[in-house]
Design an enzyme around this catalytic site. Structure first.
Site, PDB file in Angstrom:
ATOM      1  N   SER A 194      30.513  45.306  33.335  1.00 45.11           N
ATOM      2  CA  SER A 194      31.029  44.953  34.805  1.00 45.11           C
ATOM      3  C   SER A 194      29.925  44.282  35.346  1.00 45.11           C
ATOM      4  O   SER A 194      30.139  43.172  36.115  1.00 45.11           O
ATOM      5  CB  SER A 194      31.083  46.331  35.334  1.00 45.11           C
ATOM      6  OG  SER A 194      32.380  47.032  35.032  1.00 45.11           O
ATOM      7  N   PRO A 224      39.075  34.012  38.522  1.00 40.98           N
ATOM      8  CA  PRO A 224      40.479  34.141  39.312  1.00 40.98           C
ATOM      9  C   PRO A 224      41.627  33.712  38.433  1.00 40.98           C
ATOM     10  O   PRO A 224      42.664  34.677  38.593  1.00 40.98           O
ATOM     11  CB  PRO A 224      40.243  33.253  40.546  1.00 40.98           C
ATOM     12  CG  PRO A 224      38.631  33.520  40.823  1.00 40.98           C
ATOM     13  CD  PRO A 224      38.024  33.241  39.361  1.00 40.98           C
ATOM     14  N   GLN A 225      41.546  32.626  37.848  1.00 41.58           N
ATOM     15  CA  GLN A 225      42.535  32.325  37.059  1.00 41.58           C
ATOM     16  C   GLN A 225      42.917  33.236  35.779  1.00 41.58           C
ATOM     17  O   GLN A 225      44.142  33.644  35.526  1.00 41.58           O
ATOM     18  CB  GLN A 225      42.575  30.983  36.582  1.00 41.58           C
ATOM     19  CG  GLN A 225      43.673  30.510  35.448  1.00 41.58           C
ATOM     20  CD  GLN A 225      43.677  29.005  35.289  1.00 41.58           C
ATOM     21  OE1 GLN A 225      43.340  28.222  36.085  1.00 41.58           O
ATOM     22  NE2 GLN A 225      44.138  28.455  34.201  1.00 41.58           N
ATOM     23  N   GLU A 226      42.025  33.809  35.088  1.00 37.09           N
ATOM     24  CA  GLU A 226      42.156  34.750  34.096  1.00 37.09           C
ATOM     25  C   GLU A 226      42.711  35.982  34.840  1.00 37.09           C
ATOM     26  O   GLU A 226      43.547  36.687  34.196  1.00 37.09           O
ATOM     27  CB  GLU A 226      40.827  35.380  33.664  1.00 37.09           C
ATOM     28  CG  GLU A 226      40.851  36.188  32.653  1.00 37.09           C
ATOM     29  CD  GLU A 226      39.342  36.723  31.941  1.00 37.09           C
ATOM     30  OE1 GLU A 226      38.445  35.790  32.008  1.00 37.09           O
ATOM     31  OE2 GLU A 226      39.380  37.745  31.135  1.00 37.09           O
ATOM     32  N   LEU A 269      61.366  58.588  30.894  1.00 34.68           N
ATOM     33  CA  LEU A 269      62.641  58.434  30.955  1.00 34.68           C
ATOM     34  C   LEU A 269      63.315  58.522  29.633  1.00 34.68           C
ATOM     35  O   LEU A 269      64.577  58.834  29.187  1.00 34.68           O
ATOM     36  CB  LEU A 269      63.118  57.202  31.823  1.00 34.68           C
ATOM     37  CG  LEU A 269      62.891  57.722  33.327  1.00 34.68           C
ATOM     38  CD1 LEU A 269      63.005  56.528  34.076  1.00 34.68           C
ATOM     39  CD2 LEU A 269      64.337  58.759  33.762  1.00 34.68           C
ATOM     40  N   HIS A 270      62.519  57.925  28.762  1.00 39.83           N
ATOM     41  CA  HIS A 270      63.122  57.735  27.084  1.00 39.83           C
ATOM     42  C   HIS A 270      63.091  59.321  26.535  1.00 39.83           C
ATOM     43  O   HIS A 270      63.472  59.465  25.279  1.00 39.83           O
ATOM     44  CB  HIS A 270      62.230  56.751  26.419  1.00 39.83           C
ATOM     45  CG  HIS A 270      62.542  55.414  26.502  1.00 39.83           C
ATOM     46  ND1 HIS A 270      62.443  54.651  27.802  1.00 39.83           N
ATOM     47  CD2 HIS A 270      63.378  54.670  25.582  1.00 39.83           C
ATOM     48  CE1 HIS A 270      62.984  53.438  27.578  1.00 39.83           C
ATOM     49  NE2 HIS A 270      63.345  53.541  26.304  1.00 39.83           N
ATOM     50  N   GLY A 271      62.399  60.284  27.147  1.00 48.22           N
ATOM     51  CA  GLY A 271      62.138  61.551  26.474  1.00 48.22           C
ATOM     52  C   GLY A 271      61.408  61.496  25.035  1.00 48.22           C
ATOM     53  O   GLY A 271      60.565  60.402  25.155  1.00 48.22           O
TER      54      GLY A 271
HETATM   55  C1  LIG Z   1      40.996  44.823  24.438  1.00 47.11           C
HETATM   56  C2  LIG Z   1      39.803  44.286  25.145  1.00 47.11           C
HETATM   57  C3  LIG Z   1      39.601  43.221  25.250  1.00 47.11           C
HETATM   58  C4  LIG Z   1      38.447  42.460  25.865  1.00 47.11           C
HETATM   59  N1  LIG Z   1      38.454  41.156  25.782  1.00 47.11           N
HETATM   60  C5  LIG Z   1      37.135  40.513  26.455  1.00 47.11           C
HETATM   61  C6  LIG Z   1      36.884  39.325  26.124  1.00 47.11           C
HETATM   62  O1  LIG Z   1      37.659  38.368  25.343  1.00 47.11           O
HETATM   63  N2  LIG Z   1      35.613  38.820  26.542  1.00 47.11           N
HETATM   64  C7  LIG Z   1      34.826  39.616  27.174  1.00 47.11           C
HETATM   65  O2  LIG Z   1      33.710  39.171  27.606  1.00 47.11           O
HETATM   66  N3  LIG Z   1      35.074  40.715  27.461  1.00 47.11           N
HETATM   67  C8  LIG Z   1      36.219  41.358  26.842  1.00 47.11           C
HETATM   68  N4  LIG Z   1      36.653  42.671  26.911  1.00 47.11           N
HETATM   69  C9  LIG Z   1      35.636  43.562  27.833  1.00 47.11           C
HETATM   70  C10 LIG Z   1      36.014  44.004  29.317  1.00 47.11           C
HETATM   71  O3  LIG Z   1      36.132  42.976  30.136  1.00 47.11           O
HETATM   72  C11 LIG Z   1      35.007  45.188  29.601  1.00 47.11           C
HETATM   73  O4  LIG Z   1      35.299  46.123  28.836  1.00 47.11           O
HETATM   74  C12 LIG Z   1      35.262  45.391  31.296  1.00 47.11           C
HETATM   75  O5  LIG Z   1      34.918  44.322  32.000  1.00 47.11           O
HETATM   76  C13 LIG Z   1      34.615  46.659  31.715  1.00 47.11           C
HETATM   77  O6  LIG Z   1      33.158  46.561  31.051  1.00 47.11           O
HETATM   78  P1  LIG Z   1      32.574  47.920  30.330  1.00 47.11           P
HETATM   79  O7  LIG Z   1      33.535  48.134  29.212  1.00 47.11           O
HETATM   80  O8  LIG Z   1      31.331  47.551  29.743  1.00 47.11           O
HETATM   81  O9  LIG Z   1      32.635  49.007  31.259  1.00 47.11           O
HETATM   82  P2  LIG Z   1      31.324  49.495  32.180  1.00 47.11           P
HETATM   83  O10 LIG Z   1      30.960  48.270  32.991  1.00 47.11           O
HETATM   84  O11 LIG Z   1      30.267  50.339  31.461  1.00 47.11           O
HETATM   85  O12 LIG Z   1      32.003  50.411  33.278  1.00 47.11           O
HETATM   86  C14 LIG Z   1      32.664  51.693  33.058  1.00 47.11           C
HETATM   87  C15 LIG Z   1      33.277  52.395  34.082  1.00 47.11           C
HETATM   88  O13 LIG Z   1      32.382  52.132  35.227  1.00 47.11           O
HETATM   89  C16 LIG Z   1      32.990  51.788  36.345  1.00 47.11           C
HETATM   90  N5  LIG Z   1      32.063  50.778  37.241  1.00 47.11           N
HETATM   91  C17 LIG Z   1      31.133  49.792  36.802  1.00 47.11           C
HETATM   92  N6  LIG Z   1      30.512  49.650  37.805  1.00 47.11           N
HETATM   93  C18 LIG Z   1      31.058  50.197  38.995  1.00 47.11           C
HETATM   94  C19 LIG Z   1      30.950  49.776  40.295  1.00 47.11           C
HETATM   95  N7  LIG Z   1      30.077  49.062  40.708  1.00 47.11           N
HETATM   96  N8  LIG Z   1      31.805  50.365  41.044  1.00 47.11           N
HETATM   97  C20 LIG Z   1      32.675  51.284  40.788  1.00 47.11           C
HETATM   98  N9  LIG Z   1      32.871  51.453  39.312  1.00 47.11           N
HETATM   99  C21 LIG Z   1      32.160  50.921  38.562  1.00 47.11           C
HETATM  100  C22 LIG Z   1      34.033  50.858  35.712  1.00 47.11           C
HETATM  101  O14 LIG Z   1      35.290  50.640  36.750  1.00 47.11           O
HETATM  102  C23 LIG Z   1      34.360  51.748  34.470  1.00 47.11           C
HETATM  103  O15 LIG Z   1      35.575  52.537  34.915  1.00 47.11           O
HETATM  104  C24 LIG Z   1      37.626  43.336  26.686  1.00 47.11           C
HETATM  105  C25 LIG Z   1      37.753  44.546  26.574  1.00 47.11           C
HETATM  106  C26 LIG Z   1      38.898  45.142  25.826  1.00 47.11           C
HETATM  107  C27 LIG Z   1      39.106  46.499  25.888  1.00 47.11           C
END
Ligand SMILES: Cc1cc2nc3c(=O)[nH]c(=O)nc-3n(C[C@H](O)[C@H](O)[C@H](O)COP(=O)(O)OP(=O)(O)OC[C@H]3O[C@@H](n4cnc5c(N)ncnc54)[C@H](O)[C@@H]3O)c2cc1C
Length: 382
Positions: free
Chosen positions: A135, A243-245, A340-342
């Site tokens: 994040s 935003p587009q993503e 709903l599919h049980g």
């Molecule tokens: C299947 C899959 C595909 C993906 N594809 C890509 C990709 O192609 N490229 C890429 O770069 N990334 C990709 N990701 C990564 C994805 O974007 C990140 O997992 C996501 O942004 C969250 O980051 P994190 O997992 O490090 O969680 P963290 O940032 O560690 O967050 C953990 C928890 O804390 C919460 N949190 C964090 N900060 C705050 C805040 N300020 N306020 C409140 N809550 C907060 C989060 O909402 C979450 O619930 C992918 C992830 C998955 C699972």
């Protein structure tokens, strides 16, 4: 409500993409789900059929049609065919990655890469997330330090969609590790570069046909000619493109829920309990009514945002609203449809099972629901 979004050309495109999905994707679903990855020939087939890089200039192999309604149709048809994540890599290629090349690649870079991006010879991925930074992207630690006419890249990324299949990786990294946002740049990493390696294809609870991988960079020498945009513009590029993503994720989430709802309606009219169709119990009838209402609301909101994106007026806040609400709504709908599919909903024989396990992660990737609310909340002055 009658959707006003599409015209005849869109419907013709829908018909042809629907045929493509049934011919090239549906037969591969089970194999690719077991293997954890789609066959990369799928990208070439999509390219040959004109389903990659539609927004790219015709001179570089694209269709020169910058109209997100076509991207929307692709997400919808993938959902309606119940092929799970088998087409997600294609959507990421078109909806999320291509815009970086369209807006930031110079003429030489466009000539080098765009034809392969449109033909499917060059599969795209975007690498932002790191083991220690998801994040909070500005705290990323992957560095690209300039040495003469090269950058030397060190670090690692994780959760990268198309990570195994990718030929070009859009890498977000720090060219100035002492700065946060302003120290970020975007480099294009090419498969085969010395020091660039792939780690595990991660075992996920859903989206089994989609490769999601770790990437490692160990003294990778990347030519300065692979810098996308200005040095230091990386964060700004992400902010402009996310935003587009996020809208793409919202569109797909609504489509997945709509497809699940449609099969659930059929199921509710066929399955009987206590001498009546299960849809006719008041509790279930209300559940169906609520879901159909939520789907209409979500559909109308994303349709409006698609037009806003086309008109270049989509804001970060509206994309965040679409992303969090539609992915949460989609999850609610998928879970209620499974209920709903049980017991049958918990078996692989019914498409709701795959839709449900694939439908959890859109609340997380592309920025979590909590981060979307942060974006909206900050815009409200808090
Ligand atoms: C299947 C899959 C595909 C993906 N594809 C890509 C990709 O192609 N490229 C890429 O770069 N990334 C990709 N990701 C990564 C994805 O974007 C990140 O997992 C996501 O942004 C969250 O980051 P994190 O997992 O490090 O969680 P963290 O940032 O560690 O967050 C953990 C928890 O804390 C919460 N949190 C964090 N900060 C705050 C805040 N300020 N306020 C409140 N809550 C907060 C989060 O909402 C979450 O619930 C992918 C992830 C998955 C699972």
């Amino acid at each position: 409500m009658l959707r006003q979004l599409f015209h005849e050309t869109h419907e013709l495109f829908r018909e042809s993409f629907r045929l493509f999905v049934h011919r090239e994707i549906v037969p591969g679903v089970e194999k690719w789900e077991k293997e954890g990855i789609v066959d990369r020939s799928l990208f070439r087939k999509a390219g040959e059929a004109g389903f990659l890089g539609m927004a790219a200039p015709e001179a570089n192999g694209g269709a020169g049609v910058d109209d997100f309604r076509f991207n929307t149709i692709m997400a919808e048809e993938l959902s309606h065919a119940h092929v799970g994540a088998c087409g997600d890599g294609i959507l990421l290629h078109n909806d999320t990655c291509l815009p970086y090349f369209l807006s930031a690649a110079d003429a030489d870079q466009q000539a080098r890469w765009m034809p392969g991006i449109c033909s499917g010879d060059l599969v795209l991925a975007i690498a932002m997330t790191e083991p220690g930074a998801g994040s909070d992207l500005a705290s990323m630690r992957t560095t690209a330090l300039r040495v003469g006419d090269h950058y030397v890249v060190n670090g690692s990324k994780t959760f990268i969609t198309n990570g195994i299949n990718a030929d070009l990786v859009i890498l977000a990294c720090k060219t100035d590790p002492t700065a946060r946002h302003k120290g970020m740049s975007i480099l294009v990493i090419e498969a085969g570069m010395d020091g660039f390696s792939r780690g595990r294809n991660l075992e996920k609870i859903g989206q089994h046909a989609q490769d999601t991988a770790e990437l490692f960079f160990d003294d990778v020498r990347v030519p300065a000619a692979n810098l996308l945009g200005e040095e230091g513009s990386g964060f700004q590029q992400l902010v402009t493109k996310l935003p587009q993503e996020r809208l793409s994720i919202a569109i797909h989430a609504v489509a997945n829920a709509a497809a699940a709802f449609s099969t659930t309606l059929d199921y509710c009219s066929q399955r009987e309990a206590f001498g009546q169709r299960i849809g006719s119990f008041q509790h279930n009838r209300f559940a169906l009514a609520e879901m159909s209402t939520e789907l209409e609301l979500g559909q109308n909101y994303v349709d409006a945002q698609v037009l806003a994106l086309n008109a270049r007026t989509l804001t970060a806040e509206d994309a965040a609203r679409a992303k969090w609400w539609c992915t949460e709504m989609s999850w609610r709908v998928l879970d209620r449809c499974l209920q709903l599919h049980g017991g049958y909903g918990y078996t692989e024989e019914y498409p709701i099972a795959r839709a449900w396990r694939d439908g959890r992660v859109p609340r997380i990737y592309g920025g979590t629901t909590e981060i979307m609310k942060e974006i909206i909340g900050r815009s409200l002055g808090f």
